[in-house]
Design a protein around this motif. Structure first.
Motif, PDB file in Angstrom:
ATOM      1  N   ARG A 388       0.865  -1.182   0.000  1.00 39.93           N
ATOM      2  CA  ARG A 388       0.000   0.000   0.000  1.00 39.93           C
ATOM      3  C   ARG A 388       0.902   1.232   0.000  1.00 39.93           C
ATOM      4  NH1 ARG A 388      -2.915  -1.492   3.610  1.00 39.93           N
ATOM      5  NH2 ARG A 388      -4.863  -1.977   2.518  1.00 39.93           N
ATOM      6  N   ALA A 401       0.797  -5.068   2.364  1.00 40.60           N
ATOM      7  CA  ALA A 401      -0.669  -5.105   2.378  1.00 40.60           C
ATOM      8  C   ALA A 401      -1.153  -6.539   2.224  1.00 40.60           C
ATOM      9  CB  ALA A 401      -1.224  -4.212   1.271  1.00 40.60           C
ATOM     10  N   GLN A 404      -4.656  -7.506   1.031  1.00 39.07           N
ATOM     11  CA  GLN A 404      -5.013  -7.330  -0.371  1.00 39.07           C
ATOM     12  C   GLN A 404      -4.489  -8.457  -1.249  1.00 39.07           C
ATOM     13  OE1 GLN A 404      -7.072  -4.728  -1.240  1.00 39.07           O
ATOM     14  NE2 GLN A 404      -7.109  -4.531   1.000  1.00 39.07           N
ATOM     15  N   GLU A 530      -1.006  -2.536   8.728  1.00 37.52           N
ATOM     16  CA  GLU A 530      -1.660  -1.794   7.648  1.00 37.52           C
ATOM     17  C   GLU A 530      -2.217  -0.454   8.133  1.00 37.52           C
ATOM     18  OE1 GLU A 530      -3.706  -4.034   4.607  1.00 37.52           O
ATOM     19  OE2 GLU A 530      -3.158  -5.934   5.587  1.00 37.52           O
ATOM     20  N   ASP A 533      -3.982   2.026   5.662  1.00 43.71           N
ATOM     21  CA  ASP A 533      -5.334   1.778   5.196  1.00 43.71           C
ATOM     22  C   ASP A 533      -6.232   2.904   5.702  1.00 43.71           C
ATOM     23  OD1 ASP A 533      -7.588   0.652   4.118  1.00 43.71           O
ATOM     24  OD2 ASP A 533      -7.817  -0.882   5.663  1.00 43.71           O
ATOM     25  N   ALA A 538      -4.240   7.025  -0.437  1.00 43.36           N
ATOM     26  CA  ALA A 538      -3.595   5.706  -0.436  1.00 43.36           C
ATOM     27  C   ALA A 538      -4.075   4.857  -1.604  1.00 43.36           C
ATOM     28  CB  ALA A 538      -3.875   4.977   0.870  1.00 43.36           C
ATOM     29  N   THR A 539      -3.166   4.098  -2.191  1.00 43.90           N
ATOM     30  CA  THR A 539      -3.474   3.148  -3.244  1.00 43.90           C
ATOM     31  C   THR A 539      -2.836   1.812  -2.895  1.00 43.90           C
ATOM     32  OG1 THR A 539      -1.508   3.737  -4.530  1.00 43.90           O
ATOM     33  CG2 THR A 539      -3.544   4.934  -5.024  1.00 43.90           C
ATOM     34  N   VAL A 540      -3.322   0.769  -3.511  1.00 39.87           N
ATOM     35  CA  VAL A 540      -2.743  -0.557  -3.330  1.00 39.87           C
ATOM     36  C   VAL A 540      -2.086  -0.976  -4.633  1.00 39.87           C
ATOM     37  CG1 VAL A 540      -3.191  -3.004  -2.906  1.00 39.87           C
ATOM     38  CG2 VAL A 540      -4.368  -1.259  -1.553  1.00 39.87           C
TER      39      VAL A 540
END
Length: 569
Positions: A388, A401, A404, A530, A533, A538-540
């Motif tokens: 992340r 992450a 995910q 995490e 989160d 934020a992006t994954v």
């Protein structure tokens, strides 16, 4: 060839069961009873060291005494002001004298270096022998000040080794040392060195001494497994191509059956001790070295599990940096075992009790990458990790992450590259791009760490873990300069001071990051996983197949991971 590689990738992750992560491993960790004294000595105060050594002398705790004396002497090589003050106040103190004796030995060794004789300059040898001559009166005074103490005799034996003492002199000194402590492991280690083929004896003499000492040692003593330490010296001499200095060279080298017997004895001793046992550390590290040489990979990994976090300087220093060598050989054992398992077979389950360090939750980490999230994601395309990312000024914060990831579908490239932490991810993804990355670690309640990953791999790592973890001034300054260079700002002197501060680890990490001008750690760091989160922006970045990663990498799309559309962003 491809079959082996496929089996290695398939089974590699399973070989890591019960092994502490790389960053948890330490070399020659001090006894908890000595940490306050060591920290005080680094700050220039000798009263705690004086109290500690007086207690070890009164209680005849020769093991703790030897470890503490050697650690204090090493500190004094860098800065002896505290020891000089102690000796000025109490010139006949047996504890101050024994520390000074070892300081003199270490100082001479530092001048000579650990290089082979052919690589040591003539002026270095002259200075080395001169320092040994000057050390002798202090060593003799330390022996006389506390009759019955085997620790000063280890300094005597070390002096015999360096000064090339005649054999009859060494034998007399060894006999006197054993009279003080017949089962004192450091005495026998010195004897193994002196009697080895690379110094003044032969394989046969060395192994005979180790066998006699082991036979006489009581149950539970590490001396019962001394022969496995001697076996390391046999292997080292063989690796040097048989160049021998002793009169009898390699005479008496053990055959295969004898090697198996020595290993079996050491395995029995290791099995009798609990995981991460302090008394068994040296034996276990030499045992795993021997098992690696015999390519007994499953047994080797079981010993690595019993070692846990606690590697020793030797035998790993024979292969370079002790910590790096330990981790390299551990990785190699994992790879070789994984490759040997049939395609539809399974990796043998651990056959030893696992240390608590292998059962605790993985540490929490945040990486600081000096680029935008889009650039970071682009560099990660060929890596195989799911992370992340969150923007923070000119930095991108990055965390693992696992939530995910597809359950039970960890990428095989991630397994192959051993992407079991952000340091490994950074080494794999950012090295070619020259993105110097800093990684902050929470390693439990009482430990924090900061790592720099630059071109070519990890360049510096500091761990705050209370008083016993304080580094020497020179090391702290070197690491501080590397941290400042990676961060692009900050006061190296203040950072070095924080690295040597024995205070609360969490607070010191926070202050160091602030001094370096880095964004603060996210709320909840160290308390939950995490923590990014829910962070703004934020992006994954999800792991891709190698083929898809290559396609995305070559694409004109500069943002392969568009921001998640969440309420409040």
């Amino acid at each position: 060839m491809f079959g082996k590689a496929a089996r290695m990738v398939r089974h590699l992750e399973a070989t890591g069961v019960g092994l502490p992560s790389d960053h948890a491993v330490v070399i020659d960790a001090p006894d908890a009873r000595a940490t306050d004294a060591l920290a005080a000595a680094r700050r220039g105060a000798y009263a705690p060291a004086r109290a500690l050594l007086a207690a070890t002398r009164e209680e005849a705790d020769w093991t703790l005494r030897n470890e503490s004396v050697r650690a204090l002497a090493e500190i004094a090589v860098d800065d002896a002001a505290w020891l000089d003050a102690w000796r000025a106040e109490s010139p006949d103190d047996p504890d101050a004298l024994v520390v000074e004796a070892f300081r003199r030995i270490d100082e001479a060794g530092k001048v000579r270096t650990g290089a082979y004789a052919k690589d040591v300059a003539e002026d270095q040898f002259r200075a080395f022998f001169s320092l040994l001559d000057e050390a002798l009166p202090v060593i003799e005074a330390a022996v006389a000040a506390n009759p019955g103490d085997p620790v000063p005799w280890s300094a005597v034996l070390a002096h015999c080794l360096g000064a090339q003492a005649p054999r009859e002199v060494f034998d007399d000194c060894l006999g006197r040392a054993l009279g003080c402590g017949p089962h004192h492991l450091p005495t026998h280690i010195q004897a193994v060195q002196f009697l080895s083929a690379k110094w003044y004896g032969s394989h046969g003499e060395m192994l005979d001494h180790a066998a006699r000492a082991a036979a006489d040692a009581p149950q539970g003593s590490p001396v019962r497994a001394l022969e496995v330490v001697a076996l390391t010296e046999v292997g080292i001499e063989a690796d040097r191509g048989g160049k021998r200095r002793g009169r009898n060279g390699g005479q008496g080298a053990p055959g295969a059956d004898r090697i198996d017997e020595i290993i079996a004895t050491a395995q029995a001793y290791s099995a009798s001790r609990p995981p991460e046992d302090r008394a068994a550390r040296l034996v276990r590290n030499h045992l795993v070295w021997a098992l690696n040489r015999q390519e007994r990979w499953a047994e080797s990994l079981d010993v690595y599990r019993s070692i846990g976090r606690y590697a020793t300087e030797y035998p790993w220093a024979y292969a370079g940096s002790p910590l790096q060598a330990f981790l390299h050989f551990r990785d190699h054992a994992r790879s070789r075992l994984a490759a040997s398992v049939p395609r539809n077979g399974t990796v043998p389950a651990p056959a030893v009790p696992l240390p608590d360090s292998a059962l605790t939750q993985a540490p929490r980490e945040i990486a600081y990458v000096p680029a935008s999230p889009q650039r970071v994601s682009q560099e990660l395309l060929l890596c195989g990790a799911t992370v992340r990312l969150a923007p923070a000024g000119r930095w991108t914060l990055m965390e693992a992450a696992p939530s995910q990831e597809t359950p039970n579908k960890r990428g095989r490239r991630a397994t192959l590259l051993r992407l079991d932490g952000l340091v490994r991810v950074a080494e794999s993804a950012f090295g070619a791009a020259q993105l110097a990355t800093l990684v902050a670690h929470c390693e439990g309640v009482d430990s924090r760490a900061l790592t720099v990953v630059g071109k070519g791999g990890t360049t510096a790592r500091h761990r705050w873990a209370g008083p016993g973890a304080t580094p020497p001034q020179e090391t702290a300054q070197q690491h501080a300069e590397l941290f400042v260079a990676a961060a692009g700002g900050g006061d190296a002197r203040e950072v070095a001071r924080l690295l040597r501060d024995p205070g609360e680890p969490s607070e010191l990490l926070i202050r160091t990051l602030a001094t370096l001008g880095l964004p603060p750690l996210p709320v909840g760091f160290g308390e939950r996983s995490e923590v990014l989160d829910g962070a703004r922006g934020a992006t994954v970045h999800r792991a891709r197949s190698l083929w898809q990663g290559m396609k995305d990498f070559m694409s004109d799309d500069t943002d392969p991971n568009p921001p998640l559309q969440l309420d409040g962003r």
